[in-house]
Design an enzyme around this catalytic site. Structure first.
Site, PDB file in Angstrom:
ATOM      1  CE  LYS A 122      -4.397   1.048   0.106  1.00 23.86           C
ATOM      2  NZ  LYS A 122      -5.553   0.320  -0.428  1.00 23.86           N
ATOM      3  CG  ASP A 162      -7.278   3.387  -1.049  1.00 20.89           C
ATOM      4  OD1 ASP A 162      -7.911   2.319  -1.010  1.00 20.89           O
ATOM      5  OD2 ASP A 162      -7.246   4.171  -0.070  1.00 20.89           O
TER       6      ASP A 162
HETATM    7  P1  NDP Z   1     -12.766   7.796  -3.217  1.00 20.13           P
HETATM    8  O1  NDP Z   1     -11.678   8.761  -3.017  1.00 20.13           O
HETATM    9  O2  NDP Z   1     -13.283   7.551  -4.581  1.00 20.13           O
HETATM   10  O3  NDP Z   1     -14.006   8.160  -2.276  1.00 20.13           O
HETATM   11  C1  NDP Z   1     -13.873   8.219  -0.887  1.00 20.13           C
HETATM   12  C2  NDP Z   1     -15.170   8.693  -0.304  1.00 20.13           C
HETATM   13  O4  NDP Z   1     -15.126   8.588   1.116  1.00 20.13           O
HETATM   14  C3  NDP Z   1     -15.459  10.146  -0.611  1.00 20.13           C
HETATM   15  O5  NDP Z   1     -16.844  10.322  -0.653  1.00 20.13           O
HETATM   16  C4  NDP Z   1     -14.845  10.850   0.604  1.00 20.13           C
HETATM   17  O6  NDP Z   1     -15.393  12.128   0.861  1.00 20.13           O
HETATM   18  C5  NDP Z   1     -15.213   9.894   1.699  1.00 20.13           C
HETATM   19  N1  NDP Z   1     -14.260  10.021   2.797  1.00 20.13           N
HETATM   20  C6  NDP Z   1     -12.917   9.857   2.755  1.00 20.13           C
HETATM   21  N2  NDP Z   1     -12.369  10.087   3.952  1.00 20.13           N
HETATM   22  C7  NDP Z   1     -13.385  10.406   4.752  1.00 20.13           C
HETATM   23  C8  NDP Z   1     -13.474  10.757   6.109  1.00 20.13           C
HETATM   24  N3  NDP Z   1     -12.373  10.814   6.896  1.00 20.13           N
HETATM   25  N4  NDP Z   1     -14.704  11.022   6.632  1.00 20.13           N
HETATM   26  C9  NDP Z   1     -15.821  10.941   5.837  1.00 20.13           C
HETATM   27  N5  NDP Z   1     -15.789  10.630   4.540  1.00 20.13           N
HETATM   28  C10 NDP Z   1     -14.600  10.368   4.013  1.00 20.13           C
HETATM   29  O7  NDP Z   1     -12.233   6.415  -2.562  1.00 20.13           O
HETATM   30  P2  NDP Z   1     -12.748   4.945  -2.802  1.00 20.13           P
HETATM   31  O8  NDP Z   1     -14.209   4.927  -3.041  1.00 20.13           O
HETATM   32  O9  NDP Z   1     -11.844   4.306  -3.780  1.00 20.13           O
HETATM   33  O10 NDP Z   1     -12.430   4.288  -1.382  1.00 20.13           O
HETATM   34  C11 NDP Z   1     -13.387   4.236  -0.331  1.00 20.13           C
HETATM   35  C12 NDP Z   1     -12.968   3.138   0.642  1.00 20.13           C
HETATM   36  O11 NDP Z   1     -12.922   1.875  -0.058  1.00 20.13           O
HETATM   37  C13 NDP Z   1     -11.589   3.288   1.270  1.00 20.13           C
HETATM   38  O12 NDP Z   1     -11.600   2.740   2.569  1.00 20.13           O
HETATM   39  C14 NDP Z   1     -10.702   2.424   0.369  1.00 20.13           C
HETATM   40  O13 NDP Z   1      -9.530   2.002   1.020  1.00 20.13           O
HETATM   41  C15 NDP Z   1     -11.645   1.270   0.112  1.00 20.13           C
HETATM   42  N6  NDP Z   1     -11.325   0.454  -1.049  1.00 20.13           N
HETATM   43  C16 NDP Z   1     -11.248   0.999  -2.307  1.00 20.13           C
HETATM   44  C17 NDP Z   1     -10.975   0.196  -3.391  1.00 20.13           C
HETATM   45  C18 NDP Z   1     -10.972   0.720  -4.782  1.00 20.13           C
HETATM   46  O14 NDP Z   1     -10.902  -0.106  -5.705  1.00 20.13           O
HETATM   47  N7  NDP Z   1     -11.087   2.011  -5.017  1.00 20.13           N
HETATM   48  C19 NDP Z   1     -10.678  -1.240  -3.224  1.00 20.13           C
HETATM   49  C20 NDP Z   1     -10.865  -1.732  -1.883  1.00 20.13           C
HETATM   50  C21 NDP Z   1     -11.147  -0.889  -0.850  1.00 20.13           C
HETATM   51  P3  NDP Z   1     -14.525  13.452   0.505  1.00 20.13           P
HETATM   52  O15 NDP Z   1     -14.621  13.570  -0.975  1.00 20.13           O
HETATM   53  O16 NDP Z   1     -15.191  14.552   1.241  1.00 20.13           O
HETATM   54  O17 NDP Z   1     -13.121  13.197   1.002  1.00 20.13           O
END
Ligand code: NDP
Length: 449
Positions: A122, A162
């Site tokens: 990571k 991510d």
């Molecule tokens: P994105 O950046 O596309 O979206 C993240 C989302 O979560 C946004 O809506 C963001 O809001 C919100 N968010 C992030 N941090 C916080 C916080 N501290 N409090 C509240 N909301 C928050 O990321 P992903 O959708 O790719 O990832 C989401 C989760 O899924 C993570 O945990 C990631 O590790 C996990 N994941 C992702 C994979 C992938 O293929 N993308 C694979 C496996 C797991 P804002 O825009 O305001 O920051």
């Protein structure tokens, strides 16, 4: 177990998220270690909690006003026993060694569960993408790769996206890697379709979560048809989770970002989802704009002083936390259970605190842990690597079919391992044991390295 935990805490006392992830795995695999003295003798667990390599570097870049900015870049190469390091890059101001080590540690077991030959890693940066122009994003990504390129490669370490790293960022990172190495190889996944990407990769994590949730529901003779679902986040995972829930006849009533959440009682239909995709992926706006566009939806601003997140207080059947780590605490978990939720499928990594997990397990609801539920993303990344090696592109149906098969087999592996160790239906224990045994066996075969 207690000794190993103590040792991990004493070595890096400030790494709380890492301790949390290690603690959960240690507890789950205790019976396996008891039955396999060679794992203890060869210190497999002690070696698993120590990254094979940690790379920390300076990323200087110039913002649109001409000011020099300095961020930190990281890559944790956690374990390569079963394949090249594989795992995403996260750009978020909260990024530090503890968060990346927890994510890399989880990734090792998740990748093993996919049945594909991928080790775990990571990386990322404490850079905040919010409010940055395309030019700033490009300059940052290029400068990040100016150091990372010497540590990665298609047979060594293959990063992906991510939080904060989507298709645009992967493009900038790939462009600089290609220029520096003068070769076109599948060194990153999540690439665009016309230069080496795979169909279904953007959808894979969200779709995979919902496929896994459907398998869980099927064990109780249920489907998603007509189920009311709470989804948090509004990024890649959340968007495609909503899309697949709609395909399967469910109704989604919430989405969120770090500024707050929306509750739309009528349900987020396909037109509203298209609005969210454009809002988040193109205009890079906030969920508040959703309530301005659809006035029947209610926007509640985030309030970190509260002891619970009101998103989890709505009446529903299923919950798909898809934002970030520790977004469900024990109070939230209690609210979900008492409001009728029968299934929690974790799209985000480690979104539930240990106390919250205890509430779910004690209540007897279906609880799907992230390392199993969200493994579809990295699984399709593995399929992207295969297609790159063969210089072939599979059809959408072919990749989606393989994704479904992989999610089914992860579901089966979790249930079988849980059953074997006397915890039938406990997906958390099943996922940890199943992933651990595969990596541990490879480490035993390869000797002390
Ligand atoms: P994105 O950046 O596309 O979206 C993240 C989302 O979560 C946004 O809506 C963001 O809001 C919100 N968010 C992030 N941090 C916080 C916080 N501290 N409090 C509240 N909301 C928050 O990321 P992903 O959708 O790719 O990832 C989401 C989760 O899924 C993570 O945990 C990631 O590790 C996990 N994941 C992702 C994979 C992938 O293929 N993308 C694979 C496996 C797991 P804002 O825009 O305001 O920051």
């Amino acid at each position: 177990m207690a000794e190993i935990m103590e040792w991990v805490k004493n070595r890096d006392p400030e790494q709380r998220e890492f301790h949390q992830a290690v603690g959960e795995v240690l507890l789950s695999v205790q019976p396996v270690l008891e039955q396999n003295p060679q794992y203890r003798h060869l210190k497999v667990m002690e070696r698993l909690v120590e990254p094979e390599r940690v790379i920390l570097f300076r990323v200087p870049w110039v913002d649109d006003r001409g000011n020099v900015q300095i961020n930190r870049g990281f890559r944790i190469q956690m374990n390569s026993a079963i394949g090249p390091y594989k795992g995403g890059l996260r750009f978020h101001p909260s990024v530090n060694l503890s968060i990346l080590k927890f994510l890399a540690f989880e990734q090792v077991f998740k990748n093993a569960l996919t049945t594909l030959p991928m080790g775990g890693g990571k990386g990322g940066s404490d850079f905040d993408p919010k409010g940055k122009s395309d030019q700033e994003m490009m300059r940052f990504c290029h400068n990040f790769m100016l150091e990372l390129f010497r540590h990665i490669g298609p047979h060594c370490d293959v990063p992906a996206g991510d939080i904060g790293v989507g298709g645009r960022e992967i493009g900038f990172l790939f462009g600089m890697y290609k220029k520096l190495r003068n070769e076109f190889t599948g060194v990153l996944t999540g690439k665009s379709l016309n230069w080496g990407g795979s169909l279904i990769r953007p959808e894979a994590t969200g779709y995979g979560c919902v496929y896994f949730a459907s398998e869980m529901l099927a064990t109780r003779g249920q489907t998603l048809e007509g189920k009311v679902c709470l989804v948090s986040g509004s990024g890649n995972v959340a968007q495609y989770t909503v899309e697949k829930i709609l395909d399967l006849g469910g109704k989604v009533v919430t989405l969120s970002d770090s500024s707050g959440y929306i509750f739309d009682e009528a349900g987020i239909d396909r037109a509203k989802l298209a609005f969210v995709k454009d809002l988040k992926n193109v205009r890079r706006g906030r969920m508040k704009d959703y309530a301005d566009r659809y006035p029947d939806a209610v926007h509640t601003p985030a309030d970190p002083t509260r002891d619970h997140n009101p998103l989890w207080t709505h009446r529903a059947d299923c919950a798909f936390p898809s934002a970030t780590q520790n977004e469900i605490n024990a109070v939230d978990a209690g609210n979900l259970v008492s409001n009728g939720v029968v299934l929690v499928a974790e799209g985000a990594n480690m979104p539930t605190t240990p106390e919250g997990i205890d509430v779910f397990l004690d209540s007897g609801i279906l609880y799907g842990p992230s390392k199993a539920v969200n493994a579809g993303g990295v699984a399709v990344s593995g399929l992207e690597m295969t297609q790159n090696s063969m210089r072939l592109n599979w059809t959408r149906e072919e990749v989606d079919g393989r994704l479904r098969t992989i999610m089914k087999s992860i579901h089966r592996a979790c249930l079988d391992a849980a059953e074997r160790y006397g915890k039938p239906g406990n997906y958390m224990i099943g996922a940890n044991i199943s992933g651990f045994v595969k990596v541990a066996e490879a480490m035993v075969d390869q000797g002390i390295v």
